[in-house]
Design a protein around this motif. Structure first.
Motif, mmCIF file in Angstrom:
data_model
loop_
_atom_site.group_PDB
_atom_site.id
_atom_site.type_symbol
_atom_site.label_atom_id
_atom_site.label_comp_id
_atom_site.label_asym_id
_atom_site.label_seq_id
_atom_site.Cartn_x
_atom_site.Cartn_y
_atom_site.Cartn_z
ATOM 1 N N LEU A 37 0.980 -1.174 0.189
ATOM 2 C CA LEU A 37 0.172 0.007 0.015
ATOM 3 C C LEU A 37 0.837 1.208 -0.072
ATOM 4 C CD1 LEU A 37 -3.050 0.823 0.142
ATOM 5 C CD2 LEU A 37 -2.484 1.385 2.594
ATOM 6 N N ARG A 38 0.689 1.976 -1.009
ATOM 7 C CA ARG A 38 1.688 3.132 -1.286
ATOM 8 C C ARG A 38 0.985 4.258 -0.652
ATOM 9 N NH1 ARG A 38 2.543 2.393 -7.487
ATOM 10 N NH2 ARG A 38 0.521 2.240 -7.022
ATOM 11 N N VAL A 39 1.734 4.884 0.340
ATOM 12 C CA VAL A 39 0.837 6.046 0.999
ATOM 13 C C VAL A 39 1.336 7.596 0.970
ATOM 14 C CG1 VAL A 39 -0.058 6.485 3.489
ATOM 15 C CG2 VAL A 39 0.081 4.114 2.834
ATOM 16 N N ALA A 40 0.803 8.413 0.918
ATOM 17 C CA ALA A 40 1.160 9.961 1.133
ATOM 18 C C ALA A 40 0.352 10.247 2.508
ATOM 19 C CB ALA A 40 0.534 10.652 -0.138
ATOM 20 N N ILE A 41 1.127 10.890 3.075
ATOM 21 C CA ILE A 41 0.661 11.510 4.472
ATOM 22 C C ILE A 41 0.356 13.093 4.343
ATOM 23 C CG2 ILE A 41 1.413 12.158 6.691
ATOM 24 C CD1 ILE A 41 2.979 9.512 7.012
ATOM 25 N N LEU A 42 -0.970 13.365 4.554
ATOM 26 C CA LEU A 42 -1.379 14.712 4.549
ATOM 27 C C LEU A 42 -1.517 15.281 5.731
ATOM 28 C CD1 LEU A 42 -4.373 15.879 2.399
ATOM 29 C CD2 LEU A 42 -4.025 16.857 4.722
ATOM 30 N N GLY A 43 -0.574 16.274 6.273
ATOM 31 C CA GLY A 43 -0.498 16.674 7.549
ATOM 32 C C GLY A 43 0.927 16.647 8.070
ATOM 33 N N LEU A 44 1.791 17.152 8.157
ATOM 34 C CA LEU A 44 3.141 16.791 8.349
ATOM 35 C C LEU A 44 3.582 17.223 10.021
ATOM 36 C CD1 LEU A 44 4.992 17.066 4.793
ATOM 37 C CD2 LEU A 44 3.360 15.495 5.835
ATOM 38 N N MET A 55 6.504 3.843 9.885
ATOM 39 C CA MET A 55 6.347 3.130 8.332
ATOM 40 C C MET A 55 7.605 2.618 8.005
ATOM 41 S SD MET A 55 3.224 5.166 6.543
ATOM 42 C CE MET A 55 3.337 4.133 5.416
ATOM 43 N N GLN A 56 8.692 3.280 8.344
ATOM 44 C CA GLN A 56 10.267 2.821 7.767
ATOM 45 C C GLN A 56 10.156 1.217 8.071
ATOM 46 O OE1 GLN A 56 11.257 5.204 5.620
ATOM 47 N NE2 GLN A 56 9.539 6.194 6.606
ATOM 48 N N THR A 57 9.609 0.673 8.934
ATOM 49 C CA THR A 57 9.716 -0.615 9.286
ATOM 50 C C THR A 57 8.696 -1.675 8.992
ATOM 51 O OG1 THR A 57 9.284 -0.237 11.479
ATOM 52 C CG2 THR A 57 11.533 -0.666 10.796
ATOM 53 N N CYS A 58 7.593 -0.848 8.136
ATOM 54 C CA CYS A 58 6.424 -1.615 7.629
ATOM 55 C C CYS A 58 6.916 -2.730 6.548
ATOM 56 C CB CYS A 58 5.429 -0.818 7.211
ATOM 57 S SG CYS A 58 4.338 0.090 8.288
ATOM 58 N N LYS A 59 6.067 -3.746 6.530
ATOM 59 C CA LYS A 59 6.171 -4.800 5.359
ATOM 60 C C LYS A 59 5.447 -4.821 4.388
ATOM 61 C CE LYS A 59 9.178 -7.167 8.216
ATOM 62 N NZ LYS A 59 9.297 -6.354 9.471
ATOM 63 N N LYS A 60 4.248 -4.017 4.487
ATOM 64 C CA LYS A 60 3.010 -3.916 3.626
ATOM 65 C C LYS A 60 2.610 -2.560 3.096
ATOM 66 C CE LYS A 60 1.544 -8.130 5.719
ATOM 67 N NZ LYS A 60 0.422 -8.984 6.414
ATOM 68 N N ALA A 61 3.323 -1.655 3.754
ATOM 69 C CA ALA A 61 2.895 -0.264 3.445
ATOM 70 C C ALA A 61 4.118 0.513 3.426
ATOM 71 C CB ALA A 61 2.069 0.368 4.649
ATOM 72 N N LYS A 62 4.146 1.360 2.382
ATOM 73 C CA LYS A 62 5.345 2.216 2.119
ATOM 74 C C LYS A 62 5.025 3.722 1.985
ATOM 75 C CE LYS A 62 9.265 2.802 -0.863
ATOM 76 N NZ LYS A 62 9.793 2.427 -2.266
ATOM 77 N N LEU A 63 5.623 4.546 2.697
ATOM 78 C CA LEU A 63 5.620 6.003 2.549
ATOM 79 C C LEU A 63 5.942 6.552 1.242
ATOM 80 C CD1 LEU A 63 4.862 8.814 3.780
ATOM 81 C CD2 LEU A 63 6.900 8.945 4.606
ATOM 82 N N VAL A 64 5.179 7.141 0.242
ATOM 83 C CA VAL A 64 5.513 7.360 -0.889
ATOM 84 C C VAL A 64 5.401 8.846 -1.213
ATOM 85 C CG1 VAL A 64 5.470 5.095 -1.909
ATOM 86 C CG2 VAL A 64 3.585 6.690 -2.394
ATOM 87 N N GLY A 65 4.513 9.640 -0.382
ATOM 88 C CA GLY A 65 4.168 10.709 -0.569
ATOM 89 C C GLY A 65 4.020 11.891 0.401
#
Length: 367
Positions: A37-44, A55-65
């Motif tokens: 699951l390629r995720v963008a976080i809104l609100g930093l 999320m840096q150690t997630c297996k199934k989700a990746k921070l991409v945006g």
């Protein structure tokens, strides 16, 4: 302590194997190959950063945006998390994310009153949506968010990280197995002394309230998943000792009671003026369960009449995002729901609590 969100924790994660999907992307780990699951976080802000780190150690989700109203934050995130510039947006232009096939989902982590607009915009862009809790400032707005995501044919999940916490799930398992007997009573204590009086959490227009909209929702939601029922009535009383810091519409301390159809009652406290309040206690005719701390970032400590619970600590947000990837990509059904309909129930209870304070009467709840 300025906020429970300032607690430090170690990053850890548990590997979970999922079925192979035809369209797969190799995760950044040798132990897992499957859909990401390629995720963008809104609100930093601070919590968005906490989720990004986890999320840096997630297996199934990746921070991409990343999506922010502050250009400097976007630059910092590009560098820190190796996010491509093409996957970064401002609040003004983020509707263009609909044309970006590299982003599957948007996680909205902004002040409460901004959730509705951003969630609906993300849904209209065709992206799966995750929203922090409380999902909105009232049940009416929450239902409109659910309807918008349904219309757009996207999922709406809410950041109920405790729904995946192992000590919590073990108590739910024991209750479902009848090990506590008939449930009679729940106590939820949720509070801390809030710091900076200028922060958005003490701004009615941004927060939608005070402690109830931030920390009290844990006891509301916890009462439901610990008792295993939805309440049918509420009563509530508000106490305010500092009307300068806690202005009109910003609650400092609320005591509230919930009644359940099976006969159980709950007594709960939500406060911004007392520390050391993070405890759940469940009592049945044949046993009890306690979580203390119950909802902090960890480690969660649990015990029952049968002894201590000894599950290892895992970073809640890491597990949450991996589990939410499974829900979105694989259709997994969580033990405790984390969808928009679940969040609307909590908002209906909050609405009822505020009405009970205003009227001084018991308020019936229909969820």
């Amino acid at each position: 302590m300025n906020s429970r969100r300032d607690f430090l924790q170690k990053i850890a994660a548990a590997s979970i194997v999922v079925p192979f999907f035809p369209k797969t992307v190799e995760a950044a780990t040798e132990s897992y190959q499957g859909p990401l699951l390629r995720v963008a976080i809104l609100g930093l802000g601070s919590y968005g950063t906490r989720v990004a780190d986890a999320m840096q150690t997630c297996k199934k989700a990746k921070l991409v945006g990343a999506i922010s109203g502050t250009p400097s934050k976007l630059k910092d995130w590009q560098s820190k998390y190796n996010i491509p510039e093409k996957n970064c947006y401002s609040y003004q232009n983020f509707d263009q994310v609909k044309n970006n096939p590299d982003i599957d989902a948007i996680y909205v982590i902004t002040p409460n009153s901004l959730h509705k607009d951003f969630v609906i915009r993300a849904a209209k862009a065709g992206k799966q949506v995750i929203c922090e809790k409380p999902m909105s400032v009232n049940a009416k707005d929450g239902q409109e968010m659910v309807d918008a995501c349904k219309k757009a044919n996207v999922k709406l999940l809410v950041g109920y990280r405790m729904h995946f916490e192992p000590n919590t799930l073990e108590i739910i398992r024991m209750r479902n197995a009848g090990e506590f007997g008939k449930i009679m009573f729940f106590q939820g204590l949720s509070g801390f002394r809030i710091g900076d009086p200028t922060q958005w959490r003490l701004n009615k227009q941004l927060a939608g309230g005070g402690s109830m909209m931030d920390i009290g929702i844990y006891s509301i939601n916890g009462a439901r998943y610990m008792v295993g029922e939805d309440p049918i009535w509420v009563t509530a009383e508000e106490t305010k000792t500092d009307p300068v810091k806690f202005k009109e519409g910003v609650d400092e301390t609320i005591q509230f009671q919930l009644g359940f159809p099976g006969g159980a009652v709950a007594s709960c406290l939500s406060t911004y003026s007392m520390n050391n309040l993070d405890r759940f206690f469940l009592n049945g005719v044949q046993g009890f369960a306690e979580l203390n701390p119950s909802t902090g970032y960890g480690p969660i400590k649990g015990r029952t009449n049968k002894g201590e619970l000894s599950f290892p600590h895992v970073t809640h947000q890491t597990v949450q995002m991996d589990e939410m990837s499974d829900i979105i990509l694989n259709g997994k059904q969580p033990i405790v729901p984390v969808d928009g309909a679940e969040a609307v129930k909590d908002l209906k209870i909050i609405d009822a609590i505020y009405l009970a304070i205003k009227t001084g009467k018991k308020v019936d709840v229909k969820l």
